[in-house]
Structures are given as structure tokens and as C-alpha cells.
Enzyme design. Structure first.
Site, PDB file in Angstrom:
ATOM      1  N   GLU B  60      98.964  66.784  61.580  1.00 12.11           N
ATOM      2  CA  GLU B  60     100.187  67.427  62.063  1.00 12.11           C
ATOM      3  C   GLU B  60     100.178  67.667  63.570  1.00 12.11           C
ATOM      4  O   GLU B  60     101.218  67.611  64.218  1.00 12.11           O
ATOM      5  CB  GLU B  60     100.438  68.738  61.320  1.00 12.11           C
ATOM      6  CG  GLU B  60     101.095  68.576  59.956  1.00 12.11           C
ATOM      7  CD  GLU B  60     100.144  68.157  58.850  1.00 12.11           C
ATOM      8  OE1 GLU B  60      98.922  68.078  59.115  1.00 12.11           O
ATOM      9  OE2 GLU B  60     100.597  67.906  57.723  1.00 12.11           O
ATOM     10  N   HIS B 129     103.154  76.996  49.808  1.00 11.41           N
ATOM     11  CA  HIS B 129     104.160  75.929  49.858  1.00 11.41           C
ATOM     12  C   HIS B 129     105.565  76.472  49.645  1.00 11.41           C
ATOM     13  O   HIS B 129     106.448  75.728  49.215  1.00 11.41           O
ATOM     14  CB  HIS B 129     103.879  74.871  48.787  1.00 11.41           C
ATOM     15  CG  HIS B 129     102.808  73.893  49.145  1.00 11.41           C
ATOM     16  ND1 HIS B 129     101.496  74.244  49.249  1.00 11.41           N
ATOM     17  CD2 HIS B 129     102.853  72.558  49.431  1.00 11.41           C
ATOM     18  CE1 HIS B 129     100.776  73.165  49.564  1.00 11.41           C
ATOM     19  NE2 HIS B 129     101.570  72.143  49.676  1.00 11.41           N
TER      20      HIS B 129
HETATM   21  C1  LIG Z   1      98.246  70.173  56.376  1.00  9.90           C
HETATM   22  C2  LIG Z   1      98.882  69.508  55.220  1.00  9.90           C
HETATM   23  N1  LIG Z   1      99.623  68.416  55.426  1.00  9.90           N
HETATM   24  C3  LIG Z   1     100.224  67.777  54.412  1.00  9.90           C
HETATM   25  C4  LIG Z   1     100.079  68.227  53.136  1.00  9.90           C
HETATM   26  C5  LIG Z   1     100.813  67.556  51.992  1.00  9.90           C
HETATM   27  N2  LIG Z   1      99.879  66.841  51.149  1.00  9.90           N
HETATM   28  C6  LIG Z   1      99.418  67.372  50.013  1.00  9.90           C
HETATM   29  S1  LIG Z   1      98.314  66.387  49.264  1.00  9.90           S
HETATM   30  C7  LIG Z   1      98.446  65.230  50.478  1.00  9.90           C
HETATM   31  C8  LIG Z   1      97.658  63.988  50.409  1.00  9.90           C
HETATM   32  C9  LIG Z   1      96.210  64.259  50.472  1.00  9.90           C
HETATM   33  O1  LIG Z   1      95.525  63.086  50.366  1.00  9.90           O
HETATM   34  P1  LIG Z   1      93.978  63.057  50.093  1.00  9.90           P
HETATM   35  O2  LIG Z   1      93.278  63.922  51.063  1.00  9.90           O
HETATM   36  O3  LIG Z   1      93.574  61.648  50.027  1.00  9.90           O
HETATM   37  O4  LIG Z   1      93.789  63.753  48.676  1.00  9.90           O
HETATM   38  P2  LIG Z   1      94.294  63.282  47.265  1.00  9.90           P
HETATM   39  O5  LIG Z   1      95.620  63.962  47.044  1.00  9.90           O
HETATM   40  O6  LIG Z   1      94.361  61.811  47.254  1.00  9.90           O
HETATM   41  O7  LIG Z   1      93.285  63.815  46.307  1.00  9.90           O
HETATM   42  C10 LIG Z   1      99.353  65.614  51.431  1.00  9.90           C
HETATM   43  C11 LIG Z   1      99.720  64.816  52.608  1.00  9.90           C
HETATM   44  C12 LIG Z   1      99.305  69.389  52.946  1.00  9.90           C
HETATM   45  N3  LIG Z   1      99.146  69.925  51.738  1.00  9.90           N
HETATM   46  N4  LIG Z   1      98.712  69.989  53.988  1.00  9.90           N
END
Ligand SMILES: Cc1ncc(C[n+]2csc(CCOP(=O)(O)OP(=O)(O)O)c2C)c(N)n1
Ligand SMILES: Cc1ncc(C[n+]2csc(CCOP(=O)(O)OP(=O)(O)O)c2C)c(N)n1
Ligand SMILES: [Mg+2]
Ligand SMILES: [Mg+2]
Lengths: 357, 324, 324, 357
Positions: B60, B129
Site C-alpha cells: 500500500e 475490515h
Molecule cells: C494491508 C492489506 N492489504 C490488502 C489486504 C486484502 N487482502 C486480504 S488477503 C489478500 C491476499 C493475500 O495473499 P497471500 O499473502 O498470498 O495469502 P493467501 O490469501 O494466499 O493465503 C489481500 C490482498 C489486506 N488484508 N491487508
């Protein structure tokens, strides 16, 4: 409580083993830089040195309020990069940004006036020493909170990419900055978007008052992380303007031709404290002395003499710079404090500060 | 006139502006390929291509930094921060950089960035959230703050925000996404800093924002049944703030209520209450009353979340009690 | 009684608590070897050693994250964020994590962290090193917020903050560092949530915080010369808020003024004005008046910064104008 | 506007070349893990699988409000680590934390009840699916904003170091998380303080709907960054519970004995969408199919049969788990919604929510 895990050197940084500079690489005299260019590098370093020495005098006379961070001892880095940049390239710097601002050709007077908080200052006195900016010179700002400007610099590089210009962005920061989150985000982002940007870490071995090696997981805080972003490891002697200049030419050419970002670590040393308030006592005496012996300016002076330039020619440059610094000082001192009408301007694009009707 | 959902109005409004200005770009997480996790950017990748609509890593700070740097070198940017709660991870860029850049540089720097973000509760997403964080931005000098409540306002205020040379934080409310409304044909442009009196009344002024606007309107309907004529103001933008609309209404009704989704302390309603208490004191016939989410993190369970956020019932009840 | 500077009172107060609780540790940038950039932690490394007083990298998220994780597993922590402006780089930990952890886990988690930070203007440091950001924390449910104005309060409120099992953000004012005051001998412990009436009066209540307290007191002196008897309240803590003290004073004086160093919108004074306008409306004889820094980033130059922050003159003038 | 710089695959992720799993390493049948341990790993995986399948049914019946993130297909990671951890060790997880919570021995009923937002939920319904926590089991929380919990996990590890216990902290996160600033700060911090912590990146190839390789400067988002923190490069097959278990034993032992942090990248795949709302269409079909063919549970089932365990024994385990999941479901469904009195509790240590007197 387990205290054994600590090194006694954590109790007194000044008694640690000093981190000494490497010996001068006299091979750099043969880099094939032409003499005119070298005289330019010399002059640039003189400007930065003499300007900041004067700025320091101004503090001592209590004419500079607030804080201020000097680059004395580190001039070769911004001189080398400044000389290698094109006029429409972008610079981003930190609160330690006097040198990088002057390196882009910004007039000395308004910079000095800004330090003195005068209305004829570069920022009308509104920004101060830590925020020097001159958009018309491509000096896109000095940023005082660690990390952010690496990400902002990416934006300028992205913009050049979108607009299809071949402008390059050069972003300077310190060794301590490599440990903040924004560093990581910025480097990854620049790499995946292949942005035309050069990140320059001025490793002066200290994060404020704390030795960088005590708080960093790798010996070279920037270079040892380059691979984490798919970038090559580049270290340069930050006290040797020629070495910096040659490296700058390389990485800037790479960025300009679509080759993507670089991360350069320039190893150097600041001769004074971190900021105005700091006597710098946390550093081993031997270390400070050794680095003073590697001061970039006498070193470069010697090199030029070795290349056949006369003391007289160098003295002429010094004197010319001295005159410019004197003029800048007069300009600044003659400035009035900013008028009260400036308080409520420049918040919004309409020039004003109204948040309501 | 076309009926659009609030959700679709976002992409519609962005498309209008991207057609107009070929320099305008956008970036954010999952906004391109996936059309956004709230489906607010569907179709934009197809129409404008991956140079202008671009997916980013979870970075971000890098997102908003890039937006700011591009904007200040001539490329206006729409940046998405997926949930407004995440403004906290890039708050330095928002509060200390974008907002202050023009002032600190003595007017040299212009930062035409719109930060779009999904705001607010009602989705049972829990404390991290669901926040309503308009005040996080309202309190920072140098930021404009917009929070539309209808599809038409989404389109018109997006256009106004994008064309504004100052940084704007644009709050899209998660619980309004599925609501529908008419959007005029042709180019729609609204103006920042203009509240709307969405219902006229004489006995009390209810000031609301975003998701609280439909509730305030419903409450006003019900109050009318009891013979109380409430005027409802949809603020639409917090900065600039249309104090004329508020003070004008209070001059007429002599009573003011704020309906705030944010937890109480230092919410936007506090600012409005303080303005009214200072500037319209002599117009007032009784206390300024704030109806807010209590000062707690938002709970996840339906039953609790519904209890926390001001409901139509609570608005009706509070207004009645206070007008007695 | 010993006279201490505000600056020295910080290390004094921390030392008192570190002696009492051998588990208590602290971390931050340049706090150990250098004794802090404001010299507020001088001597602590020598007395308590590098296990308990520890320098960190420039990693504010890592600092506060480590503080939180240690605290929730039984080790109370004092963390320093050098300048309060930098709360923006770790705001996620402050606002979304520390503050919400207990509630989100249904009461399982306790986070005894004190975040100390240098706050406020007057040092000509410019917009990124001079902010008064108490409202950034006041608006977050789950955070306690403390901002002392005297050396004795520094010591006593530090002790109270450290012993409090909830996360506390403790604002030390840069422009008060050199001021001096008496601190009682022996263990000093104060209580959070207790404002102090630092001057009694009958004509108007002036509510102030931190650096604005001495100015409000000076203003009250000068107002007295003109026959206006002002009561001055030093809030000392914003959360918990001593509304009794405020409402009690207003009941007596019928007029209230806030003196806030923060830029206007959503400052702590807005909250107080809204409480007064709601709960003490019938006590009031006239408008609630806020005296604040205008809603602008702070300028660096002396002349401009002095104009921005509420001065004694401005307080005197505003009170007089409004009581006429 | 220069569009040439983009790959056409940026227009449609589902048409990209699939990222296929590596073939099974049957050498892992010989790792010398005793059979009892393996049956435990099998049971653990069954618990996670059956519980989450049931949770998915609950969504379909609209009994779970809000969002929810399943680990179906990724069970081997938390099973392997869960089995290797000591009871007083600490776990930190993300919003995708059901598996990691159950792996610490937390009862199934309260977890299911929390998903359903009931008063008998693990968090009284106040936290929801994304914040599962059970301090008494060392499950120190599930965190829904990317990055923060890596730094918080450091704190738990630091606390163990200070208190002189030999507890180890294990912190799970996704591939996408490696690009946020807090990742970098946390890793450097853990390294310089030699914290007893293991960072486990569950690389499931996607950051929500975006392929991780398109937004990351290195092919292995965690492992290729380990060197930046002075740590060794560790990659493990995240679909093979044995491989994960052996790696977990190693890195946990290292942490426990004062050897400092590790960063482990477990490569795996989620079989369903990112969260409740996501049909997962951005992934090449062939890729999804190939990974389904590497589902950790049938694979492990086969391995156990190969090691001489009978279908009957495995069926007995499955059935026992099914019964537990049924009971948990009943427990959850029988729970009432949280009473209104819970709204204003648990903000402060005094149990209440008062911010004023
Ligand atoms: C700071 C922040 N940015 C964006 C999000 C939205 N978000 C939730 S899960 C996710 C993807 C995360 O990907 P990864 O780290 O690969 O974990 P996975 O969900 O694949 O287990 C995002 C972008 C968030 N929760 N927090
Ligand atoms: C986010 C943030 N944290 C802390 C500071 C305070 N600070 C200012 S300069 C500095 C040291 C920076 O060290 P380095 O990056 O090595 O740069 P140098 O000053 O040596 O040029 C620190 C900690 C800051 N400005 N921003
Ligand atoms: Mg440095
Ligand atoms: Mg992933």
C-alpha cells in the site's frame, strides 16, 4: 532475565572496533574521465562543501532555527550523480538534502534563505531545511520521514514511463533507511514494473546515533539486499567522485534505455554529527580520524594535481565558489521573515486554505 | 437516465473520466484482472488496457507513493486501497506526504491523486475490515474527503474528485454497493463541497453521511408519522465542508442531530457539533445531539454489529426523546 | 521535592517503574546508547543494561509489533516512536492491532504497552516533525491517550500508564522539554482520566492540554487584569476523559473555550465541544469557542509557526471578544 | 502512451501458462518418521479438511455471515508444523487461520460457533472467522491486515527470549505478504535480535486474484529473500506433510536452541477461491486440475497404505473425525447469537468500554 546474550559493545558504541575506510583506489585516476568533467566534479564538491560550512556558521550564529543535516564528507556522492544526470531527470532526497538540491543547479541564495526561514527562501520559509524542493530543476523534494520518498520516486519514474519520455529518477537515502518497510515495497515495485529509477544508498555507517551494522542483518545494508529484488549488487566508494560518476553513468544509462532499476550503495562517512544538535560522540575517535583522512575533497584535489592541474587553477575555482557562497549568504540575510499572508496560502490548488464555505 | 448500482457507478464514473483524459491511470490490488474485490472496477482493464489499469502487489505504501509521484510529475492517478482500514498501513503517505506537499514546497507541488477505498460496516467483517474512517482523513489538513451515498453522487463526485488538482480520499461504502439509483445520461460532473438537503423539514436537522443517509431518511419518514418534520442533510463531502447548508438548516430548525457511523470520539460529527455550538449557538433551541457507533471496535457477529451502528430505530428514538 | 526538567522527568519516571518491575523493558531508535534524541532516556541503558533498554533499526512497525507481541505474552513494554508524526508509518499496529486486540479476541488478549512519543510544534521543524496528533489516537477505540504538561505529571502519569494493562499512547511535548517543575520525593503515581483545575475561575472555562496549558494559564492571568476570571483545566488525559471536570466547570462558568494545538478539524476540542453542546447546553450562556491552529500543515519559519499555534495573545483576545 | 511494454497475459490471467506442481518426492516415504507420528499427521489433515468442508457447507446454507478463507488443499503445512510444535509454543496466523487454530488443539465446536457468529464461539462472536485466537492453546491470534502479525510474532519471540523460556514462535503468512513493508521490517528485526521464531510462507501462488509471479521481483517470494536477512534459503513441498514435518522439526529446534530465526517457504495451492465470494476463475484450468492431482490428503493416504496401514484403519480415523466435526456443528448451531450485553465489554482491562467518567 538473560543478559548474557548481549555484547558489551552495546553499552558504549564509541568503544567498538572502528569501521575503517578502504584505502584509496588510485586506479580511479585512470577512469578515462576527461579533465573538464573532472574540474566540474571538483567545482561541484567545492560548492557543496563551502555552502554547508557556511550553513554551519549560520547555525553557530543562531541564524538557522529548527534542525539541519549536513553532508560534509559525503559530497562526492551527490557531485558524481549530479554530474551524470540530465537536466530533465528527477531527484528525490531526504532531510539531508542540501547537497542534492545544489547539485541540480538550484541557486545558492534561495537555499540559504530557506535555511534561515526567510521569505526569499526556496520554499518561502514554509518548508525549511528538511524539505528543499525545486520543481523547475527536477529537484522533486526532500522528505523528512524515512522511507516514503522511495515510493514517491517510483511514481515519478512510472510517470516518465507512461509519458514515454526517457527521464530517469534518482532517489537518495541513507543506510538506516534500508530497514524500513517502504524500502522493501519500493524496490520490489520498481523491479516488477521495470521503472527507470536509480536508488542510491549513501551508507555513512550510522543511522543517526546507532552503528548500522548493529541493527542490520547483512553487512552491506543495500547491496546485500539487491538480489531480493532481482537486482545486481553494486557498491561504490562514495568518497571518490570519479568512481561515483562512472557508476552513475552506467546505472542511469541502463534506466534510460529501459533496463529498469538499480540499487547502488555508496559507502561514505559524515564528518559531523547527524544533525545540528549532535556532537557525534558515539563514534570511535580512530574511525572519525581515519575517515577524515579520506575526505573526498582533498583527495580529489590531490588527484587533479597529479593529473597536471595547477594549484592556481584549483584555487581560482575555490575562490569563485567562495564568492558565490558569500553572495548567497548576503541574499539570505537580506531576506525578511515570511509575511503573515503566507500562513494561509498553498494548502490547496486555488492558492488558499479554506476548508469550508 | 439509467439505473445503476452504486457498485457499477464506480466503474462507470471512472470510465467517463478515463475516456476524457488519456493521461489518467489507475492502480491497486486486484483492480485489473479481477475487476476489484468489490467489483467496482469491472470492465476497465478491457477498455483501457493494462498500462492504464494496473494490478499491484500488496504494497500500500508503494501504491500511494507511486500515485503521488506520478501525479506530481503530470500523470493524474486513481489509486485503490481495498478496505479503508488499510489506510493505516500507508497513512504516512496519506497524512504526511500527499497532504502536505503543496504547502511545504511553498506551492510548487500539485498532487492530483484520488484515493478510492471501501469504507464502513454492515458486512460482518469484524473490527479490521469494517471501520468508518472518514475522520482519519478529515483531520489532516491538505486532504479533501468525499463519501457519496447514491450512484449518481458516486459518478458526479468521482468526476469532481478526479478533476480536482488536490489529493482526494474517496470513500465508497460497502453496504451501499448493491443499492440502485438513477444516473443522468451524458457527462456527469458534480462539485465538491456541496451538501444536499435530501429532505426538507422544519423541526430538526439531521446531518448524515454515506450509509447513514438512507437511514436518516427512513427515520425522517417515521418521525413525520409522529408529526416531527426533520430536515435531512447528506454532507457528501467533509472537506470542503458545506457549513452554509448546515448553518442555514439549523437557522430554520433550531435543532441538530448528527448520525455518524464512526466510533464516537473525534468523529466528523464532533467537528460539526463544534461549529454549530460556536456559530449557531443563538439559533439553537436545545442540545446538539450526536448519534454514533459507540466508541468500540466493531464486532463481527450480525447481532452485535447491528446493535453498534446507528439504526433507523435509534435515530427515531433519539430525535423523539430530544425533541420532547 | 526535587526540581526536574520535563525532559529529565521522563527518564526519572521510567526508572522508577523499571526498578519496581524487573520485567519491564523498553525499545526504540537511539534510546539506549544515545539516551534518546530528546535526551529523555539518558542513564537508563547504564542502569538497566542493553537487555532492557534496546536500540532498534528504523522500523517503526517492527518496534510497535514487537512491543505488542511481548506485552501480550507477559512482558510489559515501553516503546518510543521518536516523533509523533511517525505514528503514521506504524499506524496499522497502533490503530488496528493494539487497540482492537482485546475486543476482537473476546477479552483474551491484554496489551500492556506504553507508546511514548515526542509531540507538537514550536521547534521550527516544519510540517513533518511538528504535528500535534493526540486526536489520531483519541479517535481509535481501545487506546488510552495521555499528554502531560508538567514534570510532576510526566512522572505520575507515566507510572499510571505503565501500570495500566491497556495500550497507552503517551505524548511528550517537544516545547515543554526544557521547562522545570517540582516532583515529589518517593514513588510518584498518578491516575489516568483525572483532569486538573489548574486555576479556578468563575467567568469562563478554558480547557487546554500539554503545551497549551502554560499559555492558557498566562492568558488567564492577563484576563484577570481585565476583571475576567477564567478557570483553566489541564485535561492531562484524553482517554479516559474527565468529563465531570469539564461539565462541572461549565456549570459554574457557563462559558467554555478550548485551546488546541492541533489543526482544527476533528481535534480533541471538537469532541469536548460536542459533549458540552449536548450535555451542558442548558448551562451555557454563549457559544462554545475553539481556539486552534488553523487547518494547515505547520510552516517551518519561526514567524509563521508562531502565528499558527495558539498564542497567549490569541487566547486572551478570543476570550475577551467572546465574553463581551 | 506506450502499451508495448505489457505482456498480453496481463489481460487475462486464466490464459497464462499454468504453474504446475513438481512431481511427488516418493523419497519422503523414507524419512524415518515413525508410523504413529504419521497417523497423527493423517488425522490432523483429516480434521482440517473435514472441518473446512463443513464450514463451506455452512456458508452455502448462509449460516456463516461475513467472509471466510479456507485452507483446503493446504492442510499439510499446518498439520506438519502443528505436529512439530511444543504445547507452550506460540502460533500467529492470518485471516486464513482455521487450520492453524485447530492444529494447536483448539476445540472444533467453539471455532465453528465463531464462524457462525454465536455466543459460544471462541471469541463470543466478536472476532469472527478472521480473528481466531486461543491464548490458552498458544494460538496468539489471526490477523486480517497483511503484514502486521509478523512484527507482533517477533514480540512473542522476544518475550520468550527475555523470560528465558525456550518457547518458539511460528508465524504463518502467504506469498502475497512478502511484498509488504512489515515483512521486511520483521525479518530484519528477528535476525538482528536472533529471535526464536520461524516464519512460514505458505506460497499458494496467488495473492488473492493476482498471480504472485507477476507482482514479485523474484521467483520464490520468501526463499529468494532469505539472504537479505542473513538467513538460509529453505523451500519445502507444502503438500507433503512429512516433508513439512521434518523441516519444521529442524527450524524449530534451531530456534529453540538459540540459533535464531528461520524463513521457510512451503509451496502449495488452495483448491478453492481466495475467500467466500471468489469462484477463483483467474487461474488456468490445467493448473487447478494438476494441483488437485497433488491434493495432500489422498497423497498421504496412499503413502500410508504403501507403508502397510490398512484402509480400515484410515477409515476409522476419518470416521472419528467426521463424528467430531458433526458434534462441533451441532454445538455451533445450538449457540445463541451473542447477547447485547457483549457489545460494550472487553474494550478495556476492566472489562468495560467506558472512555469517560
Ligand atoms: C494491508 C492489506 N492489504 C490488502 C489486504 C486484502 N487482502 C486480504 S488477503 C489478500 C491476499 C493475500 O495473499 P497471500 O499473502 O498470498 O495469502 P493467501 O490469501 O494466499 O493465503 C489481500 C490482498 C489486506 N488484508 N491487508
Ligand atoms: C520513519 C522515521 N523514523 C525515524 C526518523 C528519525 N530519523 C531521522 S534521520 C534518521 C537516521 C537516518 O539514517 P540514515 O538512513 O542512515 O540516513 P543519514 O541520516 O545517515 O543520512 C532517523 C532515525 C524519521 N525521520 N522517520
Ligand atoms: Mg546513515
Ligand atoms: Mg497466496
Amino acid at each position: 532475565m538473560n543478559t548474557e546474550m548481549f555484547d558489551p559493545e552495546l553499552m558504549d558504541y564509541a568503544n567498538r572496533d572502528p569501521r575503517l575506510p578502504s584505502p584509496v583506489d588510485e586506479g580511479n585516476a585512470d577512469l578515462g574521465i576527461d579533465l573538464e568533467q573532472r574540474l566540474d566534479l571538483y567545482e561541484r564538491q567545492q560548492v557543496l562543501r563551502q555552502f554547508e560550512k557556511r550553513a554551519y556558521d549560520m547555525f553557530l550564529q543562531n541564524l538557522v532555527k529548527g534542525t539541519s543535516h549536513l553532508s560534509l564528507g559525503m559530497e562526492a556522492v551527490s557531485a558524481g550523480f549530479g554530474a551524470a544526470m540530465r537536466q530533465d531527470d528527477y531527484t528525490f532526497a531526504t532531510y539531508r538534502g542540501h547537497a542534492h538540491t545544489l547539485s541540480r543547479g538550484v541557486d545558492l541564495g534561495p537555499v540559504m534563505a530557506e535555511l534561515l526561514g526567510r521569505e526569499n527562501g526556496l520554499l518561502k520559509g514554509k518548508g525549511g531545511s528538511m524539505h528543499l524542493t525545486s520543481v523547475e530543476h527536477g529537484m522533486m523534494g526532500s522528505y523528512a520521514i524515512i522511507g516514503a520518498h522511495l515510493t514517491i520516486a517510483n511514481g515519478a519514474a512510472w510517470s516518465a514511463q507512461i509519458r514515454g519520455t526517457d527521464q530517469v529518477t534518482v532517489c537518495f537515502f541513507g543506510d538506516g533507511t534500508t530497514n524500513i518497510g517502504a524500502f522493501h515495497e519500493a524496490l520490489n515495485f520498481a523491479a516488477i514494473w521495470k521503472l527507470p529509477i536509480v536508488f542510491v544508498c549513501e551508507n555513512n555507517l550510522y543511522m543517526e546515533y546507532t552503528p548500522i551494522d548493529l541493527i542490520t542483518a547483512v553487512p552491506n545494508p543495500a547491496a546485500d539486499r539487491a538480489a531480493a529484488y532481482g537486482l545486481p549488487r553494486i557498491i561504490v566508494d562514495g568518497n571518490d567522485a570519479d568512481a561515483v560518476y562512472m557508476t552513475a553513468l552506467d546505472v542511469i544509462a541502463k534506466a534510460r534505455s529501459g533496463g529498469g532499476p538499480s540499487l547502488v550503495e555508496a559507502v561514505t562517512y559524515r564528518e559531523q554529527g547527524h544533525s545540528r544538535a549532535d556532537p557525534g560522540k558515539y563514534r570511535p575517535k580512530e574511525e572519525v580520524e581515519a575517515w577524515k583522512g579520506r575526505d573526498p575533497i582533498p583527495m580529489y584535489h590531490q588527484r587533479l594535481l597529479g593529473l597536471g592541474v595547477s594549484e592556481g587553477d584549483l584555487a581560482a575555482i575555490q575562490q569563485d565558489v567562495a564568492r558565490r557562497v558569500d553572495e548567497a549568504t548576503e541574499f539570505a540575510k537580506a531576506g525578511a521573515p515570511p509575511g503573515t499572508e503566507h500562513l494561509m496560502t498553498d494548502v490547496w490548488s486555488d492558492g488558499g486554505a479554506a476548508w469550508r464555505n | 437516465m439509467a439505473e445503476l448500482s452504486y457498485r457499477d457507478a464506480v466503474a462507470y464514473g471512472i470510465a467517463q473520466e478515463m475516456r476524457r483524459d488519456p493521461q489518467l491511470v489507475m492502480l491497486g490490488e486486484d483492480i485489473a484482472g479481477a475487476g476489484g474485490v468489490f467489483k467496482t472496477t469491472v470492465g476497465l482493464l478491457n477498455e483501457f488496457g493494462p498500462t492504464r489499469v494496473r494490478d499491484t502487489p500488496i504494497s500500500e505504501q508503494a501504491i500511494l507513493g507511486a500515485a503521488m509521484g506520478a501525479a506530481m510529475t503530470g500523470v493524474p492517478v486513481i489509486a485503490e486501497i481495498m478496505f479503508s482500514d488499510f489506510l493505516a498501513v500507508c497513512f504516512d503517505i496519506v497524512a504526511n506526504e500527499m497532504a502536505k506537499s503543496r504547502y511545504m514546497t511553498g506551492g510548487q507541488m500539485s498532487v492530483p491523486v484520488v484515493v478510492r477505498t471501501a469504507n464502513g460496516g454492515g458486512s460482518r467483517f469484524g473490527a479490521q475490515h469494517s471501520q468508518s474512517v472518514e475522520n482519519w482523513c478529515m483531520m489532516i489538513p491538505g486532504l479533501k474527503v468525499v463519501a457519496p451515498s447514491t450512484p449518481a453522487d458516486v459518478v458526479g463526485l468521482l468526476a469532481a474528485s478526479i478533476r480536482d488538482p488536490d489529493p482526494v480520499v474517496f470513500f465508497e461504502h460497502k453496504s451501499l454497493m448493491a443499492t440502485k439509483g438513477d444516473v443522468p445520461e451524458g457527462e456527469v460532473i458534480d462539485e465538491l463541497g456541496q451538501a444536499k438537503i435530501v429532505r426538507a423539514g422544519t423541526d430538526a436537522t439531521i446531518v448524515a453521511l454515506a450509509y447513514m443517509v438512507p437511514r436518516a431518511l427512513e427515520a425522517a419518514e417515521r418521525l413525520a408519522e409522529d408529526g416531527i418534520s426533520a430536515e435531512v442533510i447528506d454532507l457528501r463531502t467533509l472537506v470542503p465542508l458545506d457549513t452554509n447548508a448546515i448553518l442555514g438548516s439549523v437557522a430554520k430548525t433550531s435543532r441538530v442531530f448528527t448520525v455518524e457511523e464512526n466510533p464516537r470520539l473525534c468523529g466528523w460529527g464532533a467537528e460539526i457539533a463544534s461549529i454549530v455550538a460556536q456559530e449557531a449557538f443563538w439559533d439553537l433551541d436545545g442540545p446538539v445531539v450526536r448519534i454514533t457507533t459507540p466508541h468500540i471496535p466493531l464486532p463481527a457477529a450480525e447481532a452485535l454489529e447491528d446493535l453498534a451502528i446507528p439504526s433507523t430505530d435509534r435515530i427515531v428514538r433519539t430525535v423523539k426523546e430530544n425533541l420532547d
